[in-house]
Scaffold this motif. Structure first.
Motif, short mmCIF file in Angstrom:
data_model
loop_
_atom_site.label_atom_id
_atom_site.label_comp_id
_atom_site.label_asym_id
_atom_site.label_seq_id
_atom_site.Cartn_x
_atom_site.Cartn_y
_atom_site.Cartn_z
N UNK A 31 -18.54 -104.23 -54.44
CA UNK A 31 -19.80 -104.39 -55.09
C UNK A 31 -20.37 -103.07 -55.65
N UNK A 32 -20.41 -101.84 -54.64
CA UNK A 32 -20.96 -100.83 -55.08
C UNK A 32 -20.01 -100.18 -56.09
N UNK A 33 -18.65 -100.17 -55.82
CA UNK A 33 -17.63 -99.50 -56.71
C UNK A 33 -17.84 -100.33 -58.13
N UNK A 34 -18.08 -101.54 -58.38
CA UNK A 34 -18.32 -102.24 -59.38
C UNK A 34 -19.56 -101.70 -60.17
N UNK A 35 -20.59 -101.56 -59.53
CA UNK A 35 -21.75 -101.10 -60.11
C UNK A 35 -21.88 -99.75 -60.64
N UNK A 36 -21.09 -98.83 -59.87
CA UNK A 36 -20.74 -97.56 -60.29
C UNK A 36 -19.88 -97.46 -61.44
N UNK A 40 -21.19 -96.06 -65.32
CA UNK A 40 -20.31 -94.94 -66.44
C UNK A 40 -20.50 -95.56 -67.84
N UNK A 41 -20.47 -96.92 -67.96
CA UNK A 41 -20.41 -97.28 -69.50
C UNK A 41 -21.84 -97.35 -70.09
N UNK A 54 -17.54 -87.34 -60.44
CA UNK A 54 -17.56 -88.36 -61.08
C UNK A 54 -18.41 -88.08 -62.41
N UNK A 55 -18.20 -88.96 -63.43
CA UNK A 55 -18.82 -88.67 -64.78
C UNK A 55 -20.24 -89.15 -64.81
N UNK A 56 -21.03 -89.30 -63.77
CA UNK A 56 -22.38 -89.72 -63.74
C UNK A 56 -23.24 -88.92 -63.28
N UNK A 57 -24.40 -89.02 -63.55
CA UNK A 57 -25.51 -88.01 -63.06
C UNK A 57 -26.16 -88.40 -61.52
N UNK A 58 -26.67 -87.64 -60.85
CA UNK A 58 -26.81 -87.90 -59.41
C UNK A 58 -28.09 -88.93 -59.25
#
Length: 85
Positions: A31-36, A40-41, A54-58
């Protein structure tokens, strides 16, 4: 007033919660991976420092992990309630 609140709290029953096992860990991790992945989208502005891999901010990463844990705990409690775990 206080005694009636304490009496109401004492009369409620707490549903059974499962002890931790690897199945629960896998459910919360997925569930954490799906939320991450959903984070990203997002089309919101990427404010803050980016993570190196990863392509996201902290802040987005922290928010995604919090949301993933909340959803994962809901899934675990729901499966426990219906007898799935």
């Amino acid at each position: 007033m206080i005694s009636s609140i304490l009496l109401a709290a004492a009369a409620t029953t707490v549903p059974a919660t499962p002890q931790w096992n690897p199945t629960i860990g896998i459910i919360i991790s997925v569930s954490c991976l799906v939320a991450l992945l959903l984070t990203s989208f997002t089309k919101s502005p990427k404010v803050g420092p980016k993570l190196p891999i990863l392509p996201v901010t902290i802040p987005a990463f922290i928010g995604a992990m919090c949301f993933g844990h909340i959803v994962g705990i809901g899934i675990v409690l729901g499966l426990t309630n219906i007898g799935g775990l």
